[in-house]
Motif scaffolding. Structure first.
Motif, mmCIF file in Angstrom:
data_model
loop_
_atom_site.group_PDB
_atom_site.id
_atom_site.type_symbol
_atom_site.label_atom_id
_atom_site.label_comp_id
_atom_site.label_asym_id
_atom_site.label_seq_id
_atom_site.Cartn_x
_atom_site.Cartn_y
_atom_site.Cartn_z
ATOM 1 N N PRO A 31 0.822 -1.215 0.000
ATOM 2 C CA PRO A 31 0.000 0.000 0.000
ATOM 3 C C PRO A 31 0.853 1.261 0.000
ATOM 4 O O PRO A 31 2.036 1.232 0.383
ATOM 5 N N PRO A 32 0.276 2.384 -0.404
ATOM 6 C CA PRO A 32 0.992 3.658 -0.337
ATOM 7 C C PRO A 32 1.408 3.978 1.093
ATOM 8 O O PRO A 32 0.686 3.678 2.047
ATOM 9 N N ALA A 33 2.562 4.584 1.219
ATOM 10 C CA ALA A 33 3.045 4.985 2.548
ATOM 11 C C ALA A 33 2.091 6.002 3.168
ATOM 12 O O ALA A 33 1.414 6.760 2.464
ATOM 13 N N GLU A 61 -14.114 2.690 10.152
ATOM 14 C CA GLU A 61 -14.180 4.140 10.358
ATOM 15 C C GLU A 61 -13.232 4.889 9.409
ATOM 16 O O GLU A 61 -12.385 5.677 9.837
ATOM 17 N N PRO A 62 -13.363 4.693 8.102
ATOM 18 C CA PRO A 62 -12.398 5.287 7.174
ATOM 19 C C PRO A 62 -12.621 6.782 6.944
ATOM 20 O O PRO A 62 -13.726 7.298 7.086
ATOM 21 N N ASP A 63 -11.530 7.446 6.563
ATOM 22 C CA ASP A 63 -11.620 8.823 6.076
ATOM 23 C C ASP A 63 -11.957 8.842 4.591
ATOM 24 O O ASP A 63 -12.540 9.805 4.086
ATOM 25 N N LEU A 64 -11.557 7.769 3.900
ATOM 26 C CA LEU A 64 -11.658 7.688 2.447
ATOM 27 C C LEU A 64 -12.088 6.277 2.062
ATOM 28 O O LEU A 64 -11.541 5.303 2.586
ATOM 29 N N VAL A 65 -13.062 6.181 1.163
ATOM 30 C CA VAL A 65 -13.491 4.888 0.638
ATOM 31 C C VAL A 65 -13.387 4.924 -0.886
ATOM 32 O O VAL A 65 -13.977 5.797 -1.534
ATOM 33 N N VAL A 66 -12.639 3.994 -1.437
ATOM 34 C CA VAL A 66 -12.564 3.840 -2.889
ATOM 35 C C VAL A 66 -13.094 2.454 -3.223
ATOM 36 O O VAL A 66 -12.508 1.443 -2.818
ATOM 37 N N VAL A 67 -14.224 2.424 -3.908
ATOM 38 C CA VAL A 67 -14.788 1.164 -4.363
ATOM 39 C C VAL A 67 -14.386 0.969 -5.821
ATOM 40 O O VAL A 67 -14.386 1.916 -6.606
ATOM 41 N N THR A 68 -14.009 -0.244 -6.149
ATOM 42 C CA THR A 68 -13.582 -0.521 -7.514
ATOM 43 C C THR A 68 -14.399 -1.660 -8.088
ATOM 44 O O THR A 68 -14.959 -2.486 -7.363
ATOM 45 N N GLY A 69 -14.468 -1.686 -9.401
ATOM 46 C CA GLY A 69 -15.179 -2.743 -10.097
ATOM 47 C C GLY A 69 -14.539 -3.024 -11.432
ATOM 48 O O GLY A 69 -13.637 -2.305 -11.877
ATOM 49 N N LEU A 196 -4.080 6.909 -7.470
ATOM 50 C CA LEU A 196 -5.405 7.444 -7.165
ATOM 51 C C LEU A 196 -5.588 7.616 -5.658
ATOM 52 O O LEU A 196 -6.063 8.659 -5.201
ATOM 53 N N LEU A 197 -5.190 6.609 -4.891
ATOM 54 C CA LEU A 197 -5.354 6.681 -3.436
ATOM 55 C C LEU A 197 -4.529 7.805 -2.834
ATOM 56 O O LEU A 197 -5.007 8.526 -1.947
ATOM 57 N N ARG A 198 -3.301 7.955 -3.298
ATOM 58 C CA ARG A 198 -2.457 9.041 -2.763
ATOM 59 C C ARG A 198 -3.071 10.397 -3.086
ATOM 60 O O ARG A 198 -3.085 11.304 -2.239
ATOM 61 N N THR A 199 -3.559 10.558 -4.303
ATOM 62 C CA THR A 199 -4.156 11.831 -4.713
ATOM 63 C C THR A 199 -5.430 12.121 -3.922
ATOM 64 O O THR A 199 -5.651 13.242 -3.446
ATOM 65 N N ALA A 200 -6.265 11.100 -3.761
ATOM 66 C CA ALA A 200 -7.515 11.288 -3.016
ATOM 67 C C ALA A 200 -7.247 11.530 -1.538
ATOM 68 O O ALA A 200 -7.916 12.350 -0.902
ATOM 69 N N ALA A 201 -6.250 10.828 -0.984
ATOM 70 C CA ALA A 201 -5.925 11.009 0.430
ATOM 71 C C ALA A 201 -5.424 12.419 0.700
ATOM 72 O O ALA A 201 -5.730 13.019 1.740
ATOM 73 N N ALA A 202 -4.650 12.982 -0.229
ATOM 74 C CA ALA A 202 -4.175 14.355 -0.063
ATOM 75 C C ALA A 202 -5.348 15.326 -0.022
ATOM 76 O O ALA A 202 -5.332 16.315 0.727
ATOM 77 N N ALA A 203 -6.391 15.033 -0.803
ATOM 78 C CA ALA A 203 -7.558 15.917 -0.839
ATOM 79 C C ALA A 203 -8.396 15.822 0.431
ATOM 80 O O ALA A 203 -9.139 16.758 0.750
ATOM 81 N N VAL A 204 -8.304 14.695 1.141
ATOM 82 C CA VAL A 204 -9.059 14.543 2.387
ATOM 83 C C VAL A 204 -8.697 15.638 3.377
ATOM 84 O O VAL A 204 -9.532 16.095 4.163
ATOM 85 N N GLN A 205 -7.460 16.076 3.328
ATOM 86 C CA GLN A 205 -6.977 17.074 4.275
ATOM 87 C C GLN A 205 -7.274 18.503 3.828
ATOM 88 O O GLN A 205 -6.945 19.453 4.534
ATOM 89 N N GLU A 206 -7.891 18.655 2.647
ATOM 90 C CA GLU A 206 -8.217 19.973 2.132
ATOM 91 C C GLU A 206 -9.712 20.244 2.320
ATOM 92 O O GLU A 206 -10.512 19.315 2.438
ATOM 93 N N PRO A 207 -10.125 21.515 2.340
ATOM 94 C CA PRO A 207 -11.558 21.827 2.427
ATOM 95 C C PRO A 207 -12.306 21.248 1.233
ATOM 96 O O PRO A 207 -11.813 21.255 0.104
ATOM 97 N N ARG A 208 -13.490 20.721 1.490
ATOM 98 C CA ARG A 208 -14.289 20.155 0.417
ATOM 99 C C ARG A 208 -14.962 21.240 -0.399
ATOM 100 O O ARG A 208 -15.369 22.265 0.118
ATOM 101 N N ARG A 209 -15.084 20.990 -1.731
ATOM 102 C CA ARG A 209 -15.912 21.852 -2.556
ATOM 103 C C ARG A 209 -17.355 21.741 -2.089
ATOM 104 O O ARG A 209 -17.793 20.686 -1.636
ATOM 105 N N PRO A 210 -18.142 22.806 -2.206
ATOM 106 C CA PRO A 210 -19.534 22.744 -1.749
ATOM 107 C C PRO A 210 -20.346 21.638 -2.406
ATOM 108 O O PRO A 210 -21.265 21.091 -1.806
#
Length: 232
Positions: A31-33, A61-69, A196-210
């Motif tokens: 997994p990503p560090a 209790e995740p901060d981020l969920v990525v579902v794949t198919g 994808l996970l690293r990029t999405a995880a970085a965004a978790v720490q940023e304010p969300r778009r409305p």
């Protein structure tokens, strides 16, 4: 440390493997560090897949969920922008269910937008040399069912959580048994998912778009009128 739940779907139909699971297993092996990663396999079954997903979210209790198919006709990793409130199966699931014109969640909004940074994830994968694109349709089979169910959990129970769906192409072995089907090596798909996970995880720490993860406005469309019935 960002807590990540990564899911993939079990094999279905005539396939002995599912490309999404093959790629996600490799991600879980390395997994990503700085990410605490939990991997869960979801059944290819309407209804039950959402029960397993909800239980996994409650447990981890995740901060981020990525579902794949698995995307049978996808030539690259496609990150979905939206999931719709429609189950319309072209084939039975692994328990023989084949809903037609039924809602994922009765009374739910027509759609949920992904709360992943979709375009940033695609750009990052392309920069890493991995084929990827934005998709505006997740279909109407189990993957869309799962993605919509995830959007509903975020909207109604866990607004602080982010999540979304990515489709992975067939493996080369799967494509070799079919005519003119695109494929992607599982190792390449796994590396794309790590990006994808690293990029999405970085965004978790940023304010969300409305509008991130928001439901599509309720409308008296054909879809709104057509869909009725129990949660599936």
């Amino acid at each position: 440390m960002i807590r990540v739940l990564l899911t993939a779907v079990e094999p279905f139909g005539s396939d002995a493997v599912n490309a999404s699971w093959e790629a996600c297993r490799l991600v879980a092996d390395a997994p990503p560090a700085d990410l605490h990663l939990e991997l869960v396999q979801l059944p290819c079954v309407f209804g039950k897949s959402l029960t397993v997903l909800h239980d996994a979210v409650s447990r981890t209790e995740p901060d981020l969920v990525v579902v794949t198919g698995q995307g049978a006709n996808r030539p690259d990793i496609t990150v979905e922008q939206v999931a719709i409130n429609l189950d319309d199966a072209v084939a039975p699931d692994n328990k023989g269910n084949q809903p037609v014109d039924e809602p994922v969640v009765a009374g739910g909004p027509d759609a949920y937008f992904s709360s992943l940074p979709v375009k940033a994830c695609v750009a990052a994968m392309r920069k890493a040399g991995i084929p990827a694109s934005v998709s505006h349709t997740a279909g109407t089979y189990v993957c869309n069912h799962i993605a919509y169910g995830l959007g509903h959990v975020i909207a109604t129970e866990r607004p602080e959580m982010r999540g979304g769906l990515a489709h992975v192409p067939y493996t080369p072995a799967q494509a070799a048994s079919r005519e003119r089907r695109p494929s992607l090596a599982s190792t390449t798909a796994a590396e794309g998912l790590r990006v994808l996970l690293r990029t999405a995880a970085a965004a978790v720490q940023e304010p969300r778009r409305p509008d991130a993860g928001a439901a599509a406005p309720a409308r008296r469309t054909w879809l709104s009128r057509k869909l009725s019935g129990p949660l599936r």
